[in-house]
Design a protein around this motif. Structure first.
Motif, PDB file in Angstrom:
ATOM      1  N   MET A   1       0.965  -1.475   0.060  1.00 12.75           N
ATOM      2  CA  MET A   1       0.029   0.141   0.293  1.00 12.75           C
ATOM      3  C   MET A   1       1.022   1.551   0.458  1.00 12.75           C
ATOM      4  O   MET A   1       1.568   1.437   0.717  1.00 12.75           O
ATOM      5  N   VAL A   2       0.548   1.808  -0.624  1.00 19.64           N
ATOM      6  CA  VAL A   2       1.859   3.230  -1.365  1.00 19.64           C
ATOM      7  C   VAL A   2       1.034   4.456  -0.304  1.00 19.64           C
ATOM      8  O   VAL A   2      -0.135   4.304   0.511  1.00 19.64           O
ATOM      9  N   ASP A   3       1.448   5.254   0.051  1.00 23.33           N
ATOM     10  CA  ASP A   3       1.573   6.723   1.026  1.00 23.33           C
ATOM     11  C   ASP A   3       0.601   6.132   2.240  1.00 23.33           C
ATOM     12  O   ASP A   3       0.270   6.301   2.925  1.00 23.33           O
ATOM     13  N   LEU A   4       1.766   5.571   2.783  1.00 20.29           N
ATOM     14  CA  LEU A   4       2.033   4.999   3.961  1.00 20.29           C
ATOM     15  C   LEU A   4       3.001   5.557   4.898  1.00 20.29           C
ATOM     16  O   LEU A   4       4.077   6.301   4.012  1.00 20.29           O
ATOM     17  N   GLU A   5       3.193   6.255   6.007  1.00 21.84           N
ATOM     18  CA  GLU A   5       3.566   6.925   7.127  1.00 21.84           C
ATOM     19  C   GLU A   5       4.059   6.542   8.584  1.00 21.84           C
ATOM     20  O   GLU A   5       2.850   6.510   8.790  1.00 21.84           O
ATOM     21  N   LEU A   6       4.860   6.578   8.688  1.00 25.41           N
ATOM     22  CA  LEU A   6       5.011   6.158  10.510  1.00 25.41           C
ATOM     23  C   LEU A   6       5.541   7.143  11.110  1.00 25.41           C
ATOM     24  O   LEU A   6       6.265   7.872  10.703  1.00 25.41           O
ATOM     25  N   VAL A   7       4.414   8.031  11.795  1.00 26.16           N
ATOM     26  CA  VAL A   7       4.962   9.381  12.574  1.00 26.16           C
ATOM     27  C   VAL A   7       4.755   8.559  14.336  1.00 26.16           C
ATOM     28  O   VAL A   7       4.174   8.060  14.638  1.00 26.16           O
ATOM     29  N   PRO A   8       5.876   9.495  14.793  1.00 25.31           N
ATOM     30  CA  PRO A   8       6.183   9.652  16.243  1.00 25.31           C
ATOM     31  C   PRO A   8       4.100   9.226  16.571  1.00 25.31           C
ATOM     32  O   PRO A   8       3.656  10.396  16.014  1.00 25.31           O
ATOM     33  N   ASN A   9       3.978   9.631  17.833  1.00 25.88           N
ATOM     34  CA  ASN A   9       2.572   8.707  18.305  1.00 25.88           C
ATOM     35  C   ASN A   9       2.291  10.328  19.511  1.00 25.88           C
ATOM     36  O   ASN A   9       3.543  11.681  19.606  1.00 25.88           O
ATOM     37  N   ILE A  54       2.085   6.293  14.916  1.00 27.24           N
ATOM     38  CA  ILE A  54       1.141   5.317  14.290  1.00 27.24           C
ATOM     39  C   ILE A  54       1.875   5.759  12.895  1.00 27.24           C
ATOM     40  O   ILE A  54       2.260   6.124  12.367  1.00 27.24           O
ATOM     41  N   CYS A  55       1.145   4.426  12.501  1.00 27.89           N
ATOM     42  CA  CYS A  55       0.923   4.626  10.698  1.00 27.89           C
ATOM     43  C   CYS A  55      -0.132   5.024  10.309  1.00 27.89           C
ATOM     44  O   CYS A  55      -0.971   4.750  10.428  1.00 27.89           O
ATOM     45  N   LEU A  56      -0.166   5.757   9.132  1.00 28.83           N
ATOM     46  CA  LEU A  56      -1.068   7.284   8.746  1.00 28.83           C
ATOM     47  C   LEU A  56      -0.837   6.479   7.426  1.00 28.83           C
ATOM     48  O   LEU A  56      -0.160   6.064   5.924  1.00 28.83           O
ATOM     49  N   TYR A  57      -2.062   6.581   6.846  1.00 36.76           N
ATOM     50  CA  TYR A  57      -2.311   6.013   4.992  1.00 36.76           C
ATOM     51  C   TYR A  57      -3.106   7.415   4.563  1.00 36.76           C
ATOM     52  O   TYR A  57      -4.109   7.561   5.297  1.00 36.76           O
ATOM     53  N   LYS A  58      -2.198   8.140   3.954  1.00 36.47           N
ATOM     54  CA  LYS A  58      -2.894   9.973   3.167  1.00 36.47           C
ATOM     55  C   LYS A  58      -3.682  10.100   4.535  1.00 36.47           C
ATOM     56  O   LYS A  58      -5.024  10.638   4.262  1.00 36.47           O
ATOM     57  N   SER A  59      -3.109  10.058   5.453  1.00 36.30           N
ATOM     58  CA  SER A  59      -3.099  11.287   6.838  1.00 36.30           C
ATOM     59  C   SER A  59      -4.324  10.616   7.580  1.00 36.30           C
ATOM     60  O   SER A  59      -4.852  10.848   9.013  1.00 36.30           O
ATOM     61  N   GLU A  60      -4.720   9.811   7.601  1.00 35.84           N
ATOM     62  CA  GLU A  60      -5.803   9.267   8.202  1.00 35.84           C
ATOM     63  C   GLU A  60      -5.357   7.844   9.032  1.00 35.84           C
ATOM     64  O   GLU A  60      -4.702   6.979   8.628  1.00 35.84           O
ATOM     65  N   PRO A  61      -5.367   7.723  10.618  1.00 33.88           N
ATOM     66  CA  PRO A  61      -4.728   6.508  11.300  1.00 33.88           C
ATOM     67  C   PRO A  61      -5.204   4.976  10.976  1.00 33.88           C
ATOM     68  O   PRO A  61      -6.462   5.134  10.836  1.00 33.88           O
ATOM     69  N   ALA A  62      -4.233   4.131  10.431  1.00 34.99           N
ATOM     70  CA  ALA A  62      -4.331   2.499  10.146  1.00 34.99           C
ATOM     71  C   ALA A  62      -3.969   1.517  10.510  1.00 34.99           C
ATOM     72  O   ALA A  62      -4.200   0.701  11.182  1.00 34.99           O
ATOM     73  N   GLY A  63      -3.382   2.063  11.741  1.00 41.15           N
ATOM     74  CA  GLY A  63      -2.791   1.012  12.735  1.00 41.15           C
ATOM     75  C   GLY A  63      -1.280   2.022  13.911  1.00 41.15           C
ATOM     76  O   GLY A  63      -1.767   3.577  13.656  1.00 41.15           O
ATOM     77  N   TYR A  64      -1.314   0.757  14.925  1.00 39.49           N
ATOM     78  CA  TYR A  64      -0.605   2.131  15.328  1.00 39.49           C
ATOM     79  C   TYR A  64       0.865   0.966  16.179  1.00 39.49           C
ATOM     80  O   TYR A  64       0.766  -0.510  15.537  1.00 39.49           O
ATOM     81  N   ILE A  65       2.096   0.523  15.766  1.00 42.35           N
ATOM     82  CA  ILE A  65       3.222   0.133  16.926  1.00 42.35           C
ATOM     83  C   ILE A  65       3.792   0.526  18.115  1.00 42.35           C
ATOM     84  O   ILE A  65       4.039   1.848  17.681  1.00 42.35           O
ATOM     85  N   GLY A  66       4.193  -0.295  18.979  1.00 38.68           N
ATOM     86  CA  GLY A  66       4.502   0.451  19.974  1.00 38.68           C
ATOM     87  C   GLY A  66       5.856  -0.829  20.550  1.00 38.68           C
ATOM     88  O   GLY A  66       5.521  -1.497  20.178  1.00 38.68           O
ATOM     89  N   ILE A  67       7.038  -0.212  21.108  1.00 35.88           N
ATOM     90  CA  ILE A  67       8.042  -0.627  21.409  1.00 35.88           C
ATOM     91  C   ILE A  67       8.274  -0.839  22.610  1.00 35.88           C
ATOM     92  O   ILE A  67       8.525   0.364  23.472  1.00 35.88           O
ATOM     93  N   ILE A  68       8.014  -1.536  23.750  1.00 40.42           N
ATOM     94  CA  ILE A  68       7.682  -1.286  25.431  1.00 40.42           C
ATOM     95  C   ILE A  68       8.758  -2.293  25.728  1.00 40.42           C
ATOM     96  O   ILE A  68       8.595  -3.446  25.466  1.00 40.42           O
ATOM     97  N   GLY A  86       0.524  -3.860   8.688  1.00 39.48           N
ATOM     98  CA  GLY A  86       1.186  -4.395   9.935  1.00 39.48           C
ATOM     99  C   GLY A  86       2.671  -4.337   8.943  1.00 39.48           C
ATOM    100  O   GLY A  86       3.796  -4.101  10.219  1.00 39.48           O
ATOM    101  N   SER A  87       2.945  -5.033   8.006  1.00 48.48           N
ATOM    102  CA  SER A  87       4.451  -5.088   7.555  1.00 48.48           C
ATOM    103  C   SER A  87       5.635  -3.507   7.874  1.00 48.48           C
ATOM    104  O   SER A  87       6.392  -3.966   7.605  1.00 48.48           O
ATOM    105  N   PHE A  88       4.509  -3.065   6.880  1.00 46.18           N
ATOM    106  CA  PHE A  88       5.294  -2.155   6.478  1.00 46.18           C
ATOM    107  C   PHE A  88       5.320  -1.016   8.206  1.00 46.18           C
ATOM    108  O   PHE A  88       6.688  -0.738   7.980  1.00 46.18           O
ATOM    109  N   MET A  89       4.517  -1.177   9.039  1.00 50.29           N
ATOM    110  CA  MET A  89       5.378  -1.117  10.354  1.00 50.29           C
ATOM    111  C   MET A  89       6.368  -1.671  10.984  1.00 50.29           C
ATOM    112  O   MET A  89       7.144  -0.948  11.178  1.00 50.29           O
ATOM    113  N   VAL A  90       6.544  -2.680  10.726  1.00 48.51           N
ATOM    114  CA  VAL A  90       6.813  -3.893  11.361  1.00 48.51           C
ATOM    115  C   VAL A  90       8.460  -3.688  11.188  1.00 48.51           C
ATOM    116  O   VAL A  90       9.599  -3.685  11.449  1.00 48.51           O
TER     117      VAL A  90
END
Length: 138
Positions: A1-9, A54-68, A86-90
């Motif tokens: 999926m194109v237009d994915l971006e991972l941004v800080p929470n 937060i993973c954004l798809y065209k500025s819309e939140p599509a998922g999240y990933i965290g590391i604790i 999911g694979s983009f985020m991981v």
């Protein structure tokens, strides 16, 4: 999926994370399942906000990933599942945290397949509840 971006929470995403974490069809995949109030989420995020993206798809939140403590927590909104979010985020998070691992519930085939697709292998079984997958497992 194109237009994915991972941004800080940010605080504006805290409720998105909480709602996704407790959503029917998503919550069953987590090792620990519990109801989370808005107040509990706020307290948790005050402590761990910087550990989440937060993973954004065209500025819309599509998922999240965290590391604790190097443990990956990931969830994709059902509208975006099966589209590479999911694979983009991981893959992005592993670039930043190469020693990260994932605890995956034994019956969570979707998460198992996600991490396997990203090059993770089972490194340890932890009771009949979950196993640990690592990128650099032998």
């Amino acid at each position: 999926m194109v237009d994915l971006e991972l941004v800080p929470n940010e605080e504006k995403y805290w409720e998105f994370i909480r709602n996704l974490r407790i959503m029917d069809g998503v919550s069953h995949g987590f090792v620990e399942q519990e109801s989370i109030t808005t107040e509990q989420q706020q307290e948790y995020m005050k402590q761990f906000n910087n550990n989440f993206y937060i993973c954004l798809y065209k500025s819309e939140p599509a998922g999240y990933i965290g590391i604790i403590e190097n443990d990956i927590r990931v969830a994709t909104h059902p509208r975006f599942q099966g589209k590479g979010v999911g694979s983009f985020m991981v893959n992005r998070v592993v670039e930043m945290h190469p020693d990260a691992y994932a605890k995956v519930k034994i019956d969570n085939l979707a998460s198992y397949n996600l991490f396997k697709k990203c090059g993770f292998k089972v490194s340890q079984f932890v009771s009949e509840k979950y196993y640990v997958l690592e990128k650099h497992a032998s």
